[in-house]
Design a protein around this motif. Structure first.
Motif, PDB file in Angstrom:
ATOM      1  N   SER A  26       0.955  -1.462  -0.201  1.00 13.34           N
ATOM      2  CA  SER A  26       0.074   0.074  -0.006  1.00 13.34           C
ATOM      3  C   SER A  26       0.821   1.060   0.014  1.00 13.34           C
ATOM      4  CB  SER A  26      -0.934   0.081   1.286  1.00 13.34           C
ATOM      5  OG  SER A  26      -0.297  -0.070   2.474  1.00 13.34           O
ATOM      6  N   ARG A  74      -6.292   1.964  -1.699  1.00 13.97           N
ATOM      7  CA  ARG A  74      -5.559   1.283  -2.775  1.00 13.97           C
ATOM      8  C   ARG A  74      -4.496   0.112  -1.945  1.00 13.97           C
ATOM      9  NH1 ARG A  74      -1.701   4.712  -5.937  1.00 13.97           N
ATOM     10  NH2 ARG A  74      -1.171   5.334  -3.895  1.00 13.97           N
ATOM     11  N   THR A  76      -2.581  -4.074  -2.579  1.00  9.89           N
ATOM     12  CA  THR A  76      -1.969  -5.038  -3.363  1.00  9.89           C
ATOM     13  C   THR A  76      -1.753  -6.191  -2.508  1.00  9.89           C
ATOM     14  OG1 THR A  76      -1.279  -3.617  -5.126  1.00  9.89           O
ATOM     15  CG2 THR A  76      -0.265  -5.720  -5.082  1.00  9.89           C
ATOM     16  N   ARG A  90      -0.667 -11.831  -7.860  1.00 11.35           N
ATOM     17  CA  ARG A  90      -0.851 -10.615  -7.071  1.00 11.35           C
ATOM     18  C   ARG A  90      -2.821 -10.190  -7.579  1.00 11.35           C
ATOM     19  NH1 ARG A  90       3.943  -9.506  -9.961  1.00 11.35           N
ATOM     20  NH2 ARG A  90       5.686  -8.899  -8.438  1.00 11.35           N
ATOM     21  N   TYR A  92      -5.101  -6.913  -6.966  1.00  6.31           N
ATOM     22  CA  TYR A  92      -5.246  -5.293  -6.879  1.00  6.31           C
ATOM     23  C   TYR A  92      -6.548  -4.926  -6.534  1.00  6.31           C
ATOM     24  CZ  TYR A  92      -0.641  -5.971  -9.731  1.00  6.31           C
ATOM     25  OH  TYR A  92       0.579  -6.178 -10.044  1.00  6.31           O
ATOM     26  N   LYS A  94      -9.364  -2.449  -4.064  1.00  6.21           N
ATOM     27  CA  LYS A  94      -9.672  -1.195  -3.119  1.00  6.21           C
ATOM     28  C   LYS A  94     -10.209  -1.654  -1.595  1.00  6.21           C
ATOM     29  CE  LYS A  94      -9.341   1.905  -6.245  1.00  6.21           C
ATOM     30  NZ  LYS A  94      -8.383   2.806  -6.143  1.00  6.21           N
ATOM     31  N   ILE A 126     -11.661  -6.960  -4.978  1.00  7.36           N
ATOM     32  CA  ILE A 126     -10.557  -7.305  -6.053  1.00  7.36           C
ATOM     33  C   ILE A 126     -10.768  -6.833  -7.430  1.00  7.36           C
ATOM     34  CG2 ILE A 126      -8.963  -8.698  -6.861  1.00  7.36           C
ATOM     35  CD1 ILE A 126      -8.493  -8.308  -3.952  1.00  7.36           C
ATOM     36  N   THR A 128      -8.463  -6.501 -10.120  1.00  8.83           N
ATOM     37  CA  THR A 128      -7.459  -7.020 -11.109  1.00  8.83           C
ATOM     38  C   THR A 128      -6.672  -8.188 -10.594  1.00  8.83           C
ATOM     39  OG1 THR A 128      -7.520  -5.221 -12.380  1.00  8.83           O
ATOM     40  CG2 THR A 128      -5.912  -6.743 -12.779  1.00  8.83           C
ATOM     41  N   LYS A 130      -3.507 -10.782 -11.372  1.00  9.24           N
ATOM     42  CA  LYS A 130      -2.394 -10.898 -12.481  1.00  9.24           C
ATOM     43  C   LYS A 130      -1.590 -11.912 -11.840  1.00  9.24           C
ATOM     44  CE  LYS A 130       1.353  -8.592 -14.687  1.00  9.24           C
ATOM     45  NZ  LYS A 130       2.018  -7.243 -14.851  1.00  9.24           N
TER      46      LYS A 130
END
Length: 193
Positions: A26, A74, A76, A90, A92, A94, A126, A128, A130
């Protein structure tokens, strides 16, 4: 480049459930602020849907993730394959902070084993997912959980834990008041101590 998904697939959820450690990243919006990366152990992460996760956050010497979520939400998550086929995963999204004593806590806490020193739940939607190769991640073997933090918290009274959180978890190193800090009320007194 890796592969990007809009949500967790069943194979991602299976991979996450096998991990003994994950990392949370973060940062504040301010360009002068610090990027924070925090390791998390124990069985504290829960997957609620392909786009929703949460973890039980234990008392520590800082509270950067909580402050950053308050600042801009934000977050991750990173999971690494330390055994078996290589992979980095990962998430990504909020996030938000859920404190004890709130209706959100009562609803969310029932999904966790509440460990000594539990201070908040970090909840994230979530956006995204990856994956990337992880070819350079070394092999490590899991020998067991450390019980140091839980023993430390177990030996403290509720007042001792509250005093510690007031002193160490109320304001981030960038000066952002955390939700825990807000819960104590007089922020100016906390900043001065």
């Amino acid at each position: 480049m890796g592969t990007v998904y809009s949500h967790l697939l069943p194979k991602h959820e299976e991979f996450i459930r096998k991990q003994r450690i994950f990392f949370v990243g973060s940062a504040p919006l301010s360009s002068d602020g610090h990027v924070n990366i925090s390791p998390k152990g124990h069985d504290v992460l829960r997957i609620f849907s392909p786009n929703e996760v949460a973890y039980l956050d234990l008392t520590g010497s800082g509270n950067e993730t909580s402050a950053h979520l308050k600042d801009n939400s934000r977050i991750t998550f990173m999971f690494l394959a330390f055994e078996g086929p290589p992979m980095i995963l990962r998430l990504y999204g909020k996030g938000n902070v859920i404190l004890p004593g709130t209706p959100e806590w009562d609803n969310m806490a029932k999904h966790f084993d509440i460990l000594p020193g539990s201070r908040q739940i970090i909840h994230a939607k979530i956006e995204t997912v990856k994956t990337s190769c992880g070819f350079s991640v070394p092999f490590y073997s899991y020998d067991g959980e450390r019980d140091t933090l839980q023993q430390w918290a177990h030996n403290k009274s509720e007042q001792d834990l509250e005093d510690y959180r007031k002193k160490k978890n109320s304001i981030s190193m960038d000066g952002i008041v955390t939700p825990i800090g807000e819960s104590f009320g007089n922020i100016n007194k906390i900043k001065e101590s």
